[in-house]
Structures are given as C-alpha cells and as structure tokens.
Motif scaffolding. Sequence first.
Motif, PDB file in Angstrom:
ATOM      1  N   TYR A  47      11.852 -11.053  10.175  1.00 26.19           N
ATOM      2  CA  TYR A  47      11.087 -10.423  11.248  1.00 26.19           C
ATOM      3  C   TYR A  47       9.823  -9.710  10.772  1.00 26.19           C
ATOM      4  CZ  TYR A  47      15.274 -11.376  13.902  1.00 26.19           C
ATOM      5  OH  TYR A  47      16.318 -12.016  14.516  1.00 26.19           O
ATOM      6  N   CYS A  48       9.754  -9.358   9.511  1.00 25.14           N
ATOM      7  CA  CYS A  48       8.556  -8.641   9.087  1.00 25.14           C
ATOM      8  C   CYS A  48       8.189  -8.964   7.642  1.00 25.14           C
ATOM      9  CB  CYS A  48       8.694  -7.141   9.295  1.00 25.14           C
ATOM     10  SG  CYS A  48      10.008  -6.354   8.384  1.00 25.14           S
ATOM     11  N   SER A  49       6.963  -8.641   7.334  1.00 23.10           N
ATOM     12  CA  SER A  49       6.367  -8.904   6.032  1.00 23.10           C
ATOM     13  C   SER A  49       5.968  -7.576   5.405  1.00 23.10           C
ATOM     14  CB  SER A  49       5.125  -9.794   6.228  1.00 23.10           C
ATOM     15  OG  SER A  49       4.413  -9.967   5.030  1.00 23.10           O
ATOM     16  N   GLY A  50       6.181  -7.434   4.103  1.00 20.16           N
ATOM     17  CA  GLY A  50       5.838  -6.172   3.462  1.00 20.16           C
ATOM     18  C   GLY A  50       5.538  -6.332   1.996  1.00 20.16           C
ATOM     19  N   VAL A  51       4.855  -5.339   1.451  1.00 15.98           N
ATOM     20  CA  VAL A  51       4.470  -5.354   0.043  1.00 15.98           C
ATOM     21  C   VAL A  51       4.697  -3.964  -0.562  1.00 15.98           C
ATOM     22  CG1 VAL A  51       2.717  -7.135   0.410  1.00 15.98           C
ATOM     23  CG2 VAL A  51       2.057  -4.705   0.499  1.00 15.98           C
ATOM     24  N   ASP A  52       4.680  -3.932  -1.886  1.00 13.88           N
ATOM     25  CA  ASP A  52       4.602  -2.672  -2.609  1.00 13.88           C
ATOM     26  C   ASP A  52       3.122  -2.414  -2.863  1.00 13.88           C
ATOM     27  OD1 ASP A  52       4.508  -0.635  -4.563  1.00 13.88           O
ATOM     28  OD2 ASP A  52       6.512  -1.163  -5.283  1.00 13.88           O
ATOM     29  N   TYR A  53       2.584  -1.410  -2.199  1.00  8.33           N
ATOM     30  CA  TYR A  53       1.145  -1.122  -2.247  1.00  8.33           C
ATOM     31  C   TYR A  53       0.747  -0.350  -3.495  1.00  8.33           C
ATOM     32  CZ  TYR A  53      -2.809  -1.552   1.011  1.00  8.33           C
ATOM     33  OH  TYR A  53      -3.953  -1.953   1.663  1.00  8.33           O
ATOM     34  N   GLY A  54       1.740  -0.031  -4.332  1.00  7.63           N
ATOM     35  CA  GLY A  54       1.451   0.751  -5.524  1.00  7.63           C
ATOM     36  C   GLY A  54       1.451   2.238  -5.215  1.00  7.63           C
ATOM     37  N   ASP A  55       0.829   3.015  -6.078  1.00  2.00           N
ATOM     38  CA  ASP A  55       0.811   4.464  -5.944  1.00  2.00           C
ATOM     39  C   ASP A  55      -0.539   4.969  -5.467  1.00  2.00           C
ATOM     40  OD1 ASP A  55       3.394   4.558  -6.902  1.00  2.00           O
ATOM     41  OD2 ASP A  55       2.825   5.188  -8.928  1.00  2.00           O
ATOM     42  N   ILE A  56      -0.503   6.029  -4.664  1.00  2.00           N
ATOM     43  CA  ILE A  56      -1.717   6.746  -4.298  1.00  2.00           C
ATOM     44  C   ILE A  56      -2.172   7.564  -5.506  1.00  2.00           C
ATOM     45  CG2 ILE A  56      -2.619   8.618  -2.833  1.00  2.00           C
ATOM     46  CD1 ILE A  56      -0.767   7.570  -0.609  1.00  2.00           C
ATOM     47  N   ASP A  57      -3.454   7.587  -5.772  1.00  2.00           N
ATOM     48  CA  ASP A  57      -3.989   8.359  -6.887  1.00  2.00           C
ATOM     49  C   ASP A  57      -3.930   9.845  -6.555  1.00  2.00           C
ATOM     50  OD1 ASP A  57      -4.612   6.200  -8.552  1.00  2.00           O
ATOM     51  OD2 ASP A  57      -6.517   5.860  -7.524  1.00  2.00           O
ATOM     52  N   VAL A  58      -3.026  10.543  -7.218  1.00  2.00           N
ATOM     53  CA  VAL A  58      -2.888  11.983  -7.014  1.00  2.00           C
ATOM     54  C   VAL A  58      -3.706  12.720  -8.081  1.00  2.00           C
ATOM     55  CG1 VAL A  58      -0.594  11.643  -6.038  1.00  2.00           C
ATOM     56  CG2 VAL A  58      -0.833  12.237  -8.464  1.00  2.00           C
ATOM     57  N   ILE A  59      -3.932  14.012  -7.844  1.00  2.00           N
ATOM     58  CA  ILE A  59      -4.682  14.845  -8.780  1.00  2.00           C
ATOM     59  C   ILE A  59      -3.718  15.916  -9.279  1.00  2.00           C
ATOM     60  CG2 ILE A  59      -6.764  16.207  -9.165  1.00  2.00           C
ATOM     61  CD1 ILE A  59      -7.301  13.366  -8.066  1.00  2.00           C
TER      62      ILE A  59
END
Length: 313
Positions: free
Chosen positions: A77-89
């Motif tokens: 029913y759905c498609s998804g990915v691992d978008y990786g990590d948000i760049d934190v400070i």
Amino acid sequence: MYKPKDSSMSPRFVGPRTFMRLEHVHTTDIDFAVLGVPFDTAASNRTGQRYGPQHIRDFSVLLRPYNPDQDINIFDYCSGVDYGDIDVIPGNIHRTYDNITESLSPLLEKEITPVMMGGDHSISLGHLRAFAKKYGPITLIHFDSHGDTWDNYFGEKYMHGTPFRRAVEEGLVDVEHSIQIGMRGPLYGPEDIQDAKDLGYKVISMREARELGISEVMKQIHNQVGNNPAFVSYDIDFLDPAYAPGTGTPEAGGPTSFEGLEYVRGLHGLDIKGFDLVEVLPAYDSGQITAVAASSVMFEMISLIAMKKRDSQ
C-alpha cells in the motif's frame, strides 16, 4: 515503489545499515520517510542518544514487511525510504531546530509522513514547529513516563524536559485535543503533573492507564483527538526499563513491550501526520533489548501509514 531488500535473497548482514533495509535516497515519490535526528545535548542525565538512530537501524534489519497483528503488508500500500539523518548542531539547540524545520518542510508539503528517531526529547519541539507551519496547531499524542512540561531545567528553557510547554507557548499544539499517557515515577511535587493539565493537556498517568486497561485508554485517546490532524511522540522510557533499559531517565512501573506496541496499534483510524520515537541510548542497551522495542514501535507506526492509505482507497 520503494521497499526493503528481500532478506530471503540478500542476507541481512549485507549492505549499509538503513531502517528495515529501505533504500537510502532523497525523493518525494514516497508515502513515508524515516529520518534520524541525532541530537542529545539537551539531555539532563545520561547522554549518548545521538547514537540512537543508528542503533535502531542496526537491529531493524530483522523487520519483515508483513504485520500479522494488523494483517497488512506495508509495501502493498505504500512506498518509503530511509532519508538519512538531519544535520544537527551539537551544543546549539536553536540552530538544530532551524535545520529540523527546514528538512521536514519539503516532505510535509508533499504530504509525505515523516517517522523520526532521536535523539533526546528536546527535538520534538523542532518537529512540532514544522508540522504547525504546515497544518496549524496540531494535536499531540504523547507516550512517556514524563510530561516534559517543566518551565526550565538548570535555568534553561530548551531541554528534553521542556518541549511540550514551549510548544503550547508557541501555539504549535491544539492542546484542547492533545493527550499524554504513561506519566509515573518520583516527582518534585504534584505540580509536575498538574502543570501539564493547567496547560490544557489531558493526562492519563500510568496508574490510571493500568486501572482503565488499554482498550479504555484507546477510547479516551480517540475521543480526545477526534478527526484532528495529529502528531505522535513516543519516548522509549514509556516502557518499563525491563523492556527498554537503554534510555537516559528510566522509570519503573511501565508497560511491557507488548503493551507498548498495543498502544500504537490502537491509534488506527486517527489522522496522524507524523511520528517520532526518542531517547534510545545504546550504551545502556544490553543485548539490544531497547533496539528491539524501538524498531518494533516504528514498524507499528509505519503499519498505521499503510493502513490509512489502504482505508482511503
């Protein structure tokens, strides 16, 4: 269609670690995106939650696409990915919040459902800023052993114990329809619970949840949330430390891992726009017990996305 590698064809120990062996690509041709937010410098006790996302990913390779409890194959029913990590400070929570909002906004504009892994619980304020920018004040469903509505900690306004007070102050949360579940443990005083109620949250303590039973708690959640767009924030210390020892501020007397999953499964039918799971701390996670629970909670979250799409067809 983006979906996990077939582990009957490719062994689980092959390839880079992504959540559930999903492809690591940046695309908007998807229904959901898994993202890490590895920020932990707003934690008040143990630190190391910055390593939580990769720890969860490492165990999640054991997940399979069919959910027998919900009777659904996610990727039918759905498609998804691992978008990786948000760049934190590291050490700069305000710039980290800016990065979170900037990273989530393009996904939300495309109606992609983010499923985020922390990191300490301070990151949820950044998530709520992004969702409020898209949807206006959003309903919060919060599973935790702590209300995280303190005014400050060590005199600091932006800590992992303060995000849901700041969210109310900033007008990010539709507090009239929001709810917190699982609060327990020793407190500084009754105001630690009362403050959340005074802010407008409905609060169900862990003792109350035990007395009511999961079915009744879920009825109250559905009644409170209604048809409003909602965001789910799940602190892994909602679970009893016997089932999730790898966390910064564990509290005895919580749900089992089965019960913790049932609370997520019971959210089916609500208009959930996004999820986060926070406070996984690998250094204290003997035998990957916490990673098992955390990855399973996220699997149930993703299952809800698939069920919502199935129901809309």
